[in-house]
Write an enzyme that holds these catalytic residues in place. Structure first.
Site, short mmCIF file in Angstrom:
data_model
loop_
_atom_site.label_atom_id
_atom_site.label_comp_id
_atom_site.label_asym_id
_atom_site.label_seq_id
_atom_site.Cartn_x
_atom_site.Cartn_y
_atom_site.Cartn_z
N HIS A 1 90.50 39.13 88.20
CA HIS A 1 90.57 39.34 89.64
C HIS A 1 92.04 39.56 90.03
CE1 HIS A 1 86.80 36.56 89.95
NE2 HIS A 1 86.53 37.72 89.38
N ASP B 1 79.50 27.22 88.57
CA ASP B 1 78.37 28.06 88.15
C ASP B 1 78.17 28.11 86.64
OD1 ASP B 1 80.74 29.53 87.96
OD2 ASP B 1 79.87 31.42 88.64
N ARG B 2 79.25 28.23 85.89
CA ARG B 2 79.10 28.39 84.45
C ARG B 2 79.05 27.06 83.69
NH1 ARG B 2 79.35 33.73 83.03
NH2 ARG B 2 80.44 35.18 84.42
N SER C 1 84.83 34.26 92.90
CA SER C 1 83.54 34.27 93.61
C SER C 1 83.19 32.94 94.22
CB SER C 1 82.41 34.65 92.65
OG SER C 1 82.53 35.96 92.25
N HIS D 1 85.61 43.40 84.93
CA HIS D 1 85.96 42.37 83.93
C HIS D 1 85.91 42.90 82.49
CE1 HIS D 1 86.52 38.82 86.33
NE2 HIS D 1 85.32 38.85 86.86
N ARG E 1 84.03 32.76 75.93
CA ARG E 1 83.33 32.23 77.11
C ARG E 1 82.04 32.98 77.47
NH1 ARG E 1 86.60 33.62 82.51
NH2 ARG E 1 84.49 33.64 83.33
N HIS F 1 88.19 28.79 86.54
CA HIS F 1 87.22 27.78 86.09
C HIS F 1 87.90 26.49 85.63
CE1 HIS F 1 83.65 30.44 85.99
NE2 HIS F 1 84.56 31.37 85.79
O1 LIG Z 1 82.85 35.72 85.77
C1 LIG Z 1 83.36 34.71 86.29
O2 LIG Z 1 83.01 33.56 86.04
C2 LIG Z 1 84.49 34.89 87.27
C3 LIG Z 1 85.75 35.15 86.50
O3 LIG Z 1 86.07 34.07 85.70
O4 LIG Z 1 84.22 35.96 88.12
P1 LIG Z 1 83.56 35.71 89.56
O5 LIG Z 1 84.44 34.72 90.26
O6 LIG Z 1 83.59 37.06 90.23
O7 LIG Z 1 82.19 35.19 89.35
MN LIG Z 2 83.24 37.67 92.78
MN LIG Z 3 84.62 38.14 88.68
#
Ligand SMILES: O=C(O)[C@@H](CO)OP(=O)(O)O
Ligand SMILES: [Mn+2]
Ligand SMILES: [Mn+2]
Length: 559
Positions: free
Chosen positions: A501, A288-289, A81, A434, A206, A140
């Protein structure tokens, strides 16, 4: 650009008119693959998406969404993403975090910057803590980067190292955590043999520990804080391989959702809480995370949960995760400078924009879309709406998620005629994909398709244009396959469920009553990828894209 002649003003397009309402839909995790029973998009009833594909062959095509097309190091890197929405929004391909960290490690530059100088101060008297996702998923973080970092820091004076691992199972197969922890344990044993006091100190899955995003559930970050900083967790083990194996024995647990644990010494004392004088590095490159944990580690004034202790540490991110918040302030590798995004250009050219998703993907259509910047460019022209996601559940339980609510918000925004661009992300294919629950993913895809229909109907009513695409694959392939495409079985004869993915391309479809009859996809951009979408959308708004943007995908032919 920095050149004196720079202007935000976009040239008027000679062939595309202005003033059409554009509905821009990103189906998260919606790739194109051969039809079979593990292709949930194929299995699901998706009449709207099917009609886009078969209804107008000149207005439907595939675009690349993985590997180098989105700035990842190799063609074996699946899309995700962050890189997908960055490319969609920025219209150019930037070398992404994964690649930048590779380069910085290979050249040794990672050890020459301000960030490393800052944490190095603690190496003599303190402990270096490394917190991050332990896998080779490449979304990530990457195990090989952690391995190089461990080697590099120990050669440069780190004497006491504690690794706080987050198990994956989302970008890699569930159950693979055991192997990753074994590999890391082996590396740490080699470091110990060289006199470095190096150990795993804590862990957790995670999705349950640390790696929440967009403030969906701070409890996730708190569980991590308790284990990593305070050295407190419901489960205590003497070693991490045993921890992961034992915790996985409970059928309710999997790699993504492993409960938090700490490693203790023979006296039952946690081996690696974070204390005054220590250094901390979060080694994920993706933003993001990591934003939430970065806030907890960095902000003096923080009252979202009780940190109990706020140790005086030196903290650096692998990258800076939020360019607008400048968070964290210290980092080892400079993030990609994603400037002059299409969103910023369009706002400067008077395009009124509405963006919406539910919490778990809200930052995708705003923060990632805008080059990893939070906030508005111009709050009088933009409105971003976040619909609260369900929290504390896995999304196979509620596979329809908030697709309907997102579509209704988009519909209302379109019908209000207050916006020129109405942009949404529909999370279902991805978030449910997922979970590895194939039946639920089929339900998810149907729900996303129904949401697309609502948005297309609204576009029809206002005489607008739609652009429907996706950011990367996920739901179209739910099984791990061998090189010839056959599903792989585990030792019990069950299929190996693919939660990650994929490397698949994604569809893009354009249409709607506002699109002149002669508009179609060009034939001369066969390798087009997500980064070509921004110029395409700028054209549909009536503008020529900046000259350094990737080429538009569309042309107008005289009928
Ligand atoms: O969930 C997430 O962090 C990723 C997979 O690690 O998914 P996405 O890139 O679709 O956000
Ligand atoms: Mn995505
Ligand atoms: Mn994803």
């Amino acid at each position: 650009m920095g050149t004196s002649g720079f202007s935000w003003k976009l040239e008027d397009h000679p062939k595309f008119p202005k003033g059409k309402t554009i509905g821009l839909v990103v189906l998260d995790g919606w790739g194109e693959a051969n039809p079979d029973k593990y292709n949930c998009i194929h299995v699901a009833e998706t009449p709207t998406m099917d009609s886009l594909k078969t209804g107008a062959p000149d207005r439907w095509r595939l675009v690349r969404a993985h590997g180098k097309a989105v700035g990842l190091p190799t063609e074996d890197d699946m899309g995700n993403s962050e890189v997908g929405h960055n490319a969609l929004g920025a219209g150019r391909i930037f070398a992404q975090g994964a690649k930048l960290v590779d380069l910085a490690l290979a050249s040794g530059k990672i050890y020459e910057g301000e960030g490393f100088e800052y944490i190095k101060e603690c190496f003599d008297a303190g402990t270096l803590h490394l917190i991050g996702l332990l896998s080779d998923g490449g979304v990530h973080s990457r195990l090989d980067q952690l391995q190089l970092l461990l080697k590099g820091v120990s050669e440069r004076g780190a004497k006491r190292i504690r690794v706080h691992v987050l198990t994956d199972g989302r970008d890699v197969l569930d159950g693979s955590s055991v192997g990753f922890v074994e590999t890391l344990e082996n590396d740490l044993a080699n470091l110990r043999a060289k006199g470095v006091d190096a150990q795993i100190a804590s862990g957790g899955g995670r999705m349950y520990v640390t790696m929440d995003r967009y403030e969906n559930d701070w409890g996730v970050v708190k569980r991590g804080w308790d284990a990593q900083v305070l050295g407190e967790a419901p489960y205590k083990f003497r070693n991490a391989v045993e921890a992961v194996k034992k915790l996985r024995e409970d059928p309710k647990n999997n790699d993504q959702y492993l409960p938090p644990f700490v490693i203790v010494d023979e006296g039952g004392k946690a081996v690696g809480p974070i204390v005054d004088g220590d250094a901390v590095v979060t080694f994920n490159f993706r933003a993001d995370r990591m934003v939430m944990i970065a806030k907890a580690l960095e902000y003096e004034n923080f009252d979202i949960f009780d940190r109990v202790r706020f140790p005086k540490i030196r903290y650096a991110g692998m990258l800076q995760y939020d360019g607008e918040l400048k968070l964290p302030s210290k980092y080892l590798v400079s993030p990609p400078e994603i400037d002059r995004t299409s969103g910023e250009y369009l706002v400067h050219n008077g395009v009124r924009t509405f963006a919406c998703s539910e919490t778990v993907k809200f930052g995708h259509v705003t923060f990632f879309w805008n080059g990893n910047r939070s906030g508005y460019f111009n709050s009088s022209l933009e409105e971003y709406v976040e619909i609260p996601s369900d929290s504390g559940i896995t999304f196979n339980v509620e596979p329809k998620m908030k697709a309907l609510e997102i579509a209704e918000k988009a519909r209302d925004a379109i019908l209000s005629r207050k916006f020129d661009q109405v942009r949404v992300n529909l999370p279902n294919g991805d978030m449910v994909g997922h979970t590895g629950d194939i039946n639920a993913t089929v339900v998810a895809c149907k729900a996303a398709d129904e949401a697309v229909k609502i948005i297309l109907d609204a576009i029809e009513q206002v005489g607008g244009i739609y652009v429907v695409t996706a950011d990367h694959g996920n739901a179209e392939d739910m099984v791990k396959r061998n090189k010839s495409g056959q599903p792989l079985l585990d030792k019990n004869g069950n299929i190996q469920v693919l939660t990650s993915h994929t490397l698949q391309p994604v569809p893009i479809a354009i249409g709607g009553p506002g699109l002149a009859p002669g508009v179609r996809f060009r034939k001369d951009v066969p390798d087009g990828g997500l980064a070509n979408v921004a110029a395409t959308v700028m054209n549909l708004h009536g503008f020529v894209a900046p000259s350094d943007y990737e080429a538009t995908l569309i042309e107008v032919v005289d009928n």
